[in-house]
Design a protein around this motif. Structure first.
Motif, PDB file in Angstrom:
ATOM      1  N   PHE A   1       0.863  -1.148  -0.075  1.00 24.62           N
ATOM      2  CA  PHE A   1       0.062   0.149  -0.042  1.00 24.62           C
ATOM      3  C   PHE A   1       0.799   1.250   0.122  1.00 24.62           C
ATOM      4  O   PHE A   1       0.591   2.324  -0.726  1.00 24.62           O
ATOM      5  N   SER A   2       2.011   1.476   0.713  1.00 27.00           N
ATOM      6  CA  SER A   2       2.727   2.298   0.796  1.00 27.00           C
ATOM      7  C   SER A   2       3.448   2.474  -0.477  1.00 27.00           C
ATOM      8  O   SER A   2       3.738   3.617  -0.946  1.00 27.00           O
ATOM      9  N   THR A   3       3.943   1.435  -1.473  1.00 23.91           N
ATOM     10  CA  THR A   3       4.178   1.645  -2.690  1.00 23.91           C
ATOM     11  C   THR A   3       3.283   2.100  -3.515  1.00 23.91           C
ATOM     12  O   THR A   3       3.714   3.294  -4.382  1.00 23.91           O
ATOM     13  N   MET A   4       1.973   1.944  -3.622  1.00 20.34           N
ATOM     14  CA  MET A   4       1.014   2.517  -4.321  1.00 20.34           C
ATOM     15  C   MET A   4       0.661   4.039  -3.768  1.00 20.34           C
ATOM     16  O   MET A   4       0.497   4.847  -4.785  1.00 20.34           O
ATOM     17  N   VAL A   5       0.968   4.368  -2.533  1.00 19.89           N
ATOM     18  CA  VAL A   5       0.827   5.653  -2.235  1.00 19.89           C
ATOM     19  C   VAL A   5       1.954   6.642  -2.802  1.00 19.89           C
ATOM     20  O   VAL A   5       1.552   7.512  -3.297  1.00 19.89           O
ATOM     21  N   LEU A   6       3.110   5.918  -2.715  1.00 18.98           N
ATOM     22  CA  LEU A   6       4.338   6.773  -3.497  1.00 18.98           C
ATOM     23  C   LEU A   6       3.835   6.801  -4.991  1.00 18.98           C
ATOM     24  O   LEU A   6       4.021   8.141  -5.347  1.00 18.98           O
ATOM     25  N   LEU A   7       3.397   6.085  -5.433  1.00 18.44           N
ATOM     26  CA  LEU A   7       3.378   6.126  -7.062  1.00 18.44           C
ATOM     27  C   LEU A   7       2.128   7.066  -7.221  1.00 18.44           C
ATOM     28  O   LEU A   7       2.228   7.645  -8.197  1.00 18.44           O
ATOM     29  N   LYS A   8       1.183   6.962  -6.522  1.00 19.56           N
ATOM     30  CA  LYS A   8       0.119   8.135  -6.548  1.00 19.56           C
ATOM     31  C   LYS A   8       0.524   9.385  -6.401  1.00 19.56           C
ATOM     32  O   LYS A   8       0.360  10.367  -7.226  1.00 19.56           O
TER      33      LYS A   8
ATOM     34  N   ILE B   1       2.520  10.003 -12.175  1.00 24.72           N
ATOM     35  CA  ILE B   1       2.800   9.559 -13.395  1.00 24.72           C
ATOM     36  C   ILE B   1       2.669   8.083 -13.757  1.00 24.72           C
ATOM     37  O   ILE B   1       2.623   7.320 -14.727  1.00 24.72           O
ATOM     38  N   PHE B   2       1.821   7.409 -12.881  1.00 24.93           N
ATOM     39  CA  PHE B   2       1.308   6.186 -13.019  1.00 24.93           C
ATOM     40  C   PHE B   2      -0.225   6.077 -12.689  1.00 24.93           C
ATOM     41  O   PHE B   2      -0.801   6.753 -12.147  1.00 24.93           O
ATOM     42  N   SER B   3      -0.739   5.191 -13.669  1.00 23.92           N
ATOM     43  CA  SER B   3      -2.305   4.951 -13.560  1.00 23.92           C
ATOM     44  C   SER B   3      -2.520   4.258 -12.581  1.00 23.92           C
ATOM     45  O   SER B   3      -1.575   3.633 -11.752  1.00 23.92           O
ATOM     46  N   ILE B   4      -3.998   3.947 -12.039  1.00 31.35           N
ATOM     47  CA  ILE B   4      -4.543   3.043 -11.076  1.00 31.35           C
ATOM     48  C   ILE B   4      -3.918   1.693 -11.289  1.00 31.35           C
ATOM     49  O   ILE B   4      -3.573   1.276 -10.259  1.00 31.35           O
ATOM     50  N   THR B   5      -3.828   1.224 -12.490  1.00 27.11           N
ATOM     51  CA  THR B   5      -3.720   0.033 -12.894  1.00 27.11           C
ATOM     52  C   THR B   5      -2.033  -0.239 -12.796  1.00 27.11           C
ATOM     53  O   THR B   5      -1.467  -1.244 -12.205  1.00 27.11           O
TER      54      THR B   5
ATOM     55  N   MET C   1      -0.035   1.434 -10.593  1.00 29.29           N
ATOM     56  CA  MET C   1      -0.033   1.439  -9.082  1.00 29.29           C
ATOM     57  C   MET C   1      -0.373   0.054  -8.342  1.00 29.29           C
ATOM     58  O   MET C   1       0.398  -0.460  -7.597  1.00 29.29           O
ATOM     59  N   SER C   2      -1.256  -0.618  -9.159  1.00 24.65           N
ATOM     60  CA  SER C   2      -1.864  -1.898  -8.712  1.00 24.65           C
ATOM     61  C   SER C   2      -0.773  -3.050  -8.781  1.00 24.65           C
ATOM     62  O   SER C   2      -0.660  -3.900  -8.226  1.00 24.65           O
ATOM     63  N   VAL C   3      -0.396  -2.901 -10.283  1.00 22.12           N
ATOM     64  CA  VAL C   3       0.765  -3.834 -10.728  1.00 22.12           C
ATOM     65  C   VAL C   3       1.878  -3.963  -9.739  1.00 22.12           C
ATOM     66  O   VAL C   3       2.415  -4.810  -9.300  1.00 22.12           O
ATOM     67  N   ALA C   4       2.276  -2.821  -9.281  1.00 17.26           N
ATOM     68  CA  ALA C   4       3.642  -2.291  -8.665  1.00 17.26           C
ATOM     69  C   ALA C   4       3.182  -2.965  -7.155  1.00 17.26           C
ATOM     70  O   ALA C   4       4.023  -3.856  -6.415  1.00 17.26           O
ATOM     71  N   GLY C   5       2.035  -2.565  -6.696  1.00 20.50           N
ATOM     72  CA  GLY C   5       1.601  -3.176  -5.290  1.00 20.50           C
ATOM     73  C   GLY C   5       1.560  -4.635  -5.214  1.00 20.50           C
ATOM     74  O   GLY C   5       1.808  -5.420  -4.216  1.00 20.50           O
ATOM     75  N   GLY C   6       0.981  -5.091  -6.167  1.00 21.76           N
ATOM     76  CA  GLY C   6       0.778  -6.845  -6.236  1.00 21.76           C
ATOM     77  C   GLY C   6       2.085  -7.483  -6.042  1.00 21.76           C
ATOM     78  O   GLY C   6       2.587  -8.247  -5.569  1.00 21.76           O
ATOM     79  N   ILE C   7       3.284  -7.020  -7.130  1.00 24.62           N
ATOM     80  CA  ILE C   7       4.736  -7.436  -6.910  1.00 24.62           C
ATOM     81  C   ILE C   7       5.357  -7.252  -5.506  1.00 24.62           C
ATOM     82  O   ILE C   7       5.757  -7.957  -5.013  1.00 24.62           O
ATOM     83  N   VAL C   8       5.093  -5.779  -5.060  1.00 24.30           N
ATOM     84  CA  VAL C   8       5.798  -5.818  -3.807  1.00 24.30           C
ATOM     85  C   VAL C   8       5.094  -6.608  -2.583  1.00 24.30           C
ATOM     86  O   VAL C   8       6.004  -7.084  -1.891  1.00 24.30           O
ATOM     87  N   HIS C   9       3.771  -6.813  -2.516  1.00 19.17           N
ATOM     88  CA  HIS C   9       3.095  -7.569  -1.658  1.00 19.17           C
ATOM     89  C   HIS C   9       3.787  -9.082  -1.555  1.00 19.17           C
ATOM     90  O   HIS C   9       4.075  -9.560  -0.590  1.00 19.17           O
TER      91      HIS C   9
ATOM     92  N   PHE D   1      -5.095  -7.350 -13.001  1.00 20.32           N
ATOM     93  CA  PHE D   1      -6.364  -7.577 -12.967  1.00 20.32           C
ATOM     94  C   PHE D   1      -7.357  -6.466 -11.941  1.00 20.32           C
ATOM     95  O   PHE D   1      -8.481  -6.081 -12.529  1.00 20.32           O
ATOM     96  N   THR D   2      -6.688  -6.626 -10.853  1.00 18.92           N
ATOM     97  CA  THR D   2      -7.360  -5.710  -9.904  1.00 18.92           C
ATOM     98  C   THR D   2      -7.330  -4.274 -10.327  1.00 18.92           C
ATOM     99  O   THR D   2      -8.169  -3.570  -9.793  1.00 18.92           O
ATOM    100  N   GLY D   3      -6.384  -3.764 -10.853  1.00 13.06           N
ATOM    101  CA  GLY D   3      -6.027  -2.488 -11.349  1.00 13.06           C
ATOM    102  C   GLY D   3      -7.154  -2.017 -12.256  1.00 13.06           C
ATOM    103  O   GLY D   3      -7.855  -0.962 -12.082  1.00 13.06           O
TER     104      GLY D   3
END
Length: 164
Positions: free
Chosen positions: A89-96, A100-104, A106-114, A147-149
């Motif tokens: 979630f912190s990764t997605m907050v940083l990217l948000k 420069i990143f779309s919701i998708t 951000m979600s891809v990065a979050g899924g990988i980090v998780h 998918f979730t993004g």
């Protein structure tokens, strides 16, 4: 916090819990990676981040992890889910915040980090042999995040049309 906002966040929390509980009852997507899941409740978490903000997103994340542990009667899952969820979630907050990143994206990065964090936790608890799963879990996390993004994108667009 206004009453209407609390009620809306309560609804998002309920949906995240229901989706997570249902997903936990489903068989694994890939038998060779039994712990790889789509993480559909992350659609709700990311939507809360996009629609309400960062503190609300963290609140829903922590409550979801704790309540799922209580519902399942397995508090050890907090060892896996909470650190991975917080760092993803912190990764997605940083990217948000970079804007420069779309919701998708951000979600891809979050899924990988998780999944990377879960492997790191597993290596600490079980041993380094779990690192063999790392590339597969990163791929699974990226695909699940994609998918979730996409789902979250359409959810946020639909909700914004209705104005929550």
């Amino acid at each position: 916090m206004k009453t209407a906002k609390i009620a809306k966040l309560g609804l998002f929390m309920a949906v995240a819990l229901i989706v997570s509980l249902v997903e936990n009852m489903l068989p694994p997507l890939m038998p060779i990676l039994p712990y790889a899941k789509l993480g559909l409740s992350n659609v709700v978490l990311l939507a809360v981040l996009m629609l309400f903000g960062i503190p609300e997103g963290y609140l829903i994340l922590v409550l979801k992890c704790v309540i799922i542990a209580v519902f399942s009667g397995n508090f050890s899952i907090l060892l896996w889910s909470l650190p991975a969820g917080l760092l993803a979630f912190s990764t997605m907050v940083l990217l948000k915040n970079l804007k420069i990143f779309s919701i998708t994206g951000m979600s891809v990065a979050g899924g990988i980090v998780h999944n990377v964090v879960q492997i790191l936790v597993a290596s600490y608890i079980i041993g380094k042999s779990v690192f063999i799963y790392l590339p597969y879990m990163m791929l699974a996390g990226g695909l699940a995040g994609l998918f979730t993004g996409i789902c979250c994108h359409f959810l946020v667009v639909a909700i914004n049309k209705k104005t929550i």
